[in-house]
Motif scaffolding. Structure first.
Motif, PDB file in Angstrom:
ATOM      1  N   GLN A  59      -9.478 -16.111 -25.528  1.00 11.10           N
ATOM      2  CA  GLN A  59      -9.602 -16.762 -24.227  1.00 11.10           C
ATOM      3  C   GLN A  59      -8.710 -17.994 -24.193  1.00 11.10           C
ATOM      4  OE1 GLN A  59     -14.083 -16.825 -24.545  1.00 11.10           O
ATOM      5  NE2 GLN A  59     -13.838 -16.656 -22.328  1.00 11.10           N
ATOM      6  N   ARG A  60      -8.146 -18.268 -23.005  1.00  8.39           N
ATOM      7  CA  ARG A  60      -7.355 -19.483 -22.835  1.00  8.39           C
ATOM      8  C   ARG A  60      -8.274 -20.686 -22.916  1.00  8.39           C
ATOM      9  NH1 ARG A  60      -3.899 -17.411 -17.710  1.00  8.39           N
ATOM     10  NH2 ARG A  60      -5.752 -18.212 -16.655  1.00  8.39           N
ATOM     11  N   ASP A  61      -7.818 -21.727 -23.570  1.00  7.37           N
ATOM     12  CA  ASP A  61      -8.628 -22.930 -23.732  1.00  7.37           C
ATOM     13  C   ASP A  61      -8.925 -23.614 -22.409  1.00  7.37           C
ATOM     14  OD1 ASP A  61      -8.778 -22.674 -26.500  1.00  7.37           O
ATOM     15  OD2 ASP A  61      -6.991 -23.894 -26.833  1.00  7.37           O
ATOM     16  N   GLU A  62      -7.967 -23.626 -21.509  1.00  6.08           N
ATOM     17  CA  GLU A  62      -8.127 -24.405 -20.280  1.00  6.08           C
ATOM     18  C   GLU A  62      -9.101 -23.803 -19.269  1.00  6.08           C
ATOM     19  OE1 GLU A  62      -4.291 -22.006 -19.856  1.00  6.08           O
ATOM     20  OE2 GLU A  62      -5.166 -23.251 -21.403  1.00  6.08           O
ATOM     21  N   ASP A  63      -9.238 -22.474 -19.230  1.00  3.31           N
ATOM     22  CA  ASP A  63     -10.110 -21.881 -18.207  1.00  3.31           C
ATOM     23  C   ASP A  63     -10.929 -20.688 -18.684  1.00  3.31           C
ATOM     24  OD1 ASP A  63      -8.097 -20.014 -18.422  1.00  3.31           O
ATOM     25  OD2 ASP A  63      -7.368 -20.246 -16.381  1.00  3.31           O
TER      26      ASP A  63
END
Length: 65
Positions: free
Chosen positions: A26-30
């Motif tokens: 998963q992307r860290d930001e969202d």
């Protein structure tokens, strides 16, 4: 087996990562799904299919080759 993801549908639930951490992240930001391996080994098929089944947004498609 080929995996296709639709990042626009992803809601960041993370069920795919729990089921198949070698294939999904998963992307860290969202929290949106990131595909680590579009053509995983056959040994991963059951985990990948479980990840697709667990996805609440149906953002993962497993295509037989």
């Amino acid at each position: 087996m080929k995996i296709v993801i639709d990042q626009d549908r992803c809601v960041g639930a993370g069920q795919c990562v729990l089921a198949a951490a070698d294939v999904f992240d998963q992307r860290d930001e969202d929290g949106v799904v990131v595909l680590l391996d579009a053509l995983p080994p056959q040994e991963s098929q059951s985990q990948v299919e479980e990840a697709a089944a667990r996805c609440p947004a149906l953002a993962i498609e497993v295509v037989a080759e």
